[in-house]
Scaffold this motif. Sequence first.
Motif, PDB file in Angstrom:
ATOM      1  N   TRP A  35      81.911 -39.553  13.737  1.00 46.46           N
ATOM      2  CA  TRP A  35      80.883 -38.520  13.857  1.00 46.46           C
ATOM      3  C   TRP A  35      81.454 -37.419  14.746  1.00 46.46           C
ATOM      4  O   TRP A  35      81.978 -37.703  15.832  1.00 46.46           O
ATOM      5  CB  TRP A  35      79.611 -39.075  14.481  1.00 46.46           C
ATOM      6  N   ARG A  37      80.708 -33.109  16.009  1.00 41.17           N
ATOM      7  CA  ARG A  37      79.650 -32.108  16.117  1.00 41.17           C
ATOM      8  C   ARG A  37      80.249 -30.751  16.443  1.00 41.17           C
ATOM      9  O   ARG A  37      81.327 -30.658  17.055  1.00 41.17           O
ATOM     10  CB  ARG A  37      78.611 -32.499  17.162  1.00 41.17           C
ATOM     11  N   ARG A  44      84.740 -27.834  16.644  1.00 40.10           N
ATOM     12  CA  ARG A  44      84.215 -29.132  16.242  1.00 40.10           C
ATOM     13  C   ARG A  44      84.901 -30.214  17.073  1.00 40.10           C
ATOM     14  O   ARG A  44      86.126 -30.260  17.158  1.00 40.10           O
ATOM     15  CB  ARG A  44      84.473 -29.358  14.754  1.00 40.10           C
ATOM     16  N   ASP A  89      73.297 -31.325  23.481  1.00 41.21           N
ATOM     17  CA  ASP A  89      73.654 -32.091  22.288  1.00 41.21           C
ATOM     18  C   ASP A  89      73.334 -31.333  21.005  1.00 41.21           C
ATOM     19  O   ASP A  89      73.675 -31.796  19.904  1.00 41.21           O
ATOM     20  CB  ASP A  89      72.901 -33.431  22.264  1.00 41.21           C
ATOM     21  N   ALA A  91      73.680 -29.252  17.941  1.00 33.94           N
ATOM     22  CA  ALA A  91      74.869 -28.942  17.137  1.00 33.94           C
ATOM     23  C   ALA A  91      74.621 -29.374  15.702  1.00 33.94           C
ATOM     24  O   ALA A  91      73.630 -30.056  15.410  1.00 33.94           O
ATOM     25  CB  ALA A  91      76.092 -29.675  17.685  1.00 33.94           C
ATOM     26  N   TYR A  93      75.987 -31.922  13.150  1.00 33.08           N
ATOM     27  CA  TYR A  93      76.705 -33.191  13.233  1.00 33.08           C
ATOM     28  C   TYR A  93      77.286 -33.526  11.865  1.00 33.08           C
ATOM     29  O   TYR A  93      76.580 -33.463  10.845  1.00 33.08           O
ATOM     30  CB  TYR A  93      75.775 -34.307  13.697  1.00 33.08           C
ATOM     31  N   GLN A 118      71.786 -30.761  10.985  1.00 29.43           N
ATOM     32  CA  GLN A 118      71.469 -30.047  12.220  1.00 29.43           C
ATOM     33  C   GLN A 118      70.654 -30.931  13.158  1.00 29.43           C
ATOM     34  O   GLN A 118      69.655 -31.544  12.746  1.00 29.43           O
ATOM     35  CB  GLN A 118      70.681 -28.778  11.910  1.00 29.43           C
TER      36      GLN A 118
END
Length: 123
Positions: A35, A37, A44, A89, A91, A93, A118
């Motif tokens: 994962w 983000r 990223r 947090d 972002a 993803y 999102q």
Amino acid sequence: QVQLVESGGGLVQSGGSLRLSCVASGRTFSYVMGWFRQAPGKERDVVATIRWSDGRTYYADSVKGRFTISTDNAKNTVYLQMNSLKPEDTAVYYCAADPRGWATGFIREYAYWGQGTQVTVSS
């Protein structure tokens, strides 16, 4: 060709929780899943990774103790449980897959990417 379909993003208040899901096609047992983000105007970055074969995980320092990455073999799905969410947090993803099974946290190691979901955390 590996296809990744993400879901679970949304708007949540600070301190809340969300769970992201990513359904993967193919022989996922050999994959490393990640994962990542990307916040507006930023690069990223990796959030967490998991090796499907043995469950070995990696977490970025910024999410340790708050986020948990896991897999469901029966559903070919990788999850990112996000607790104690913070505004930083926020972002898009992305789920990513390395079918070779040896990727770490570098974007270039992942050949396949989902469309992104999102996540917005309000203060």
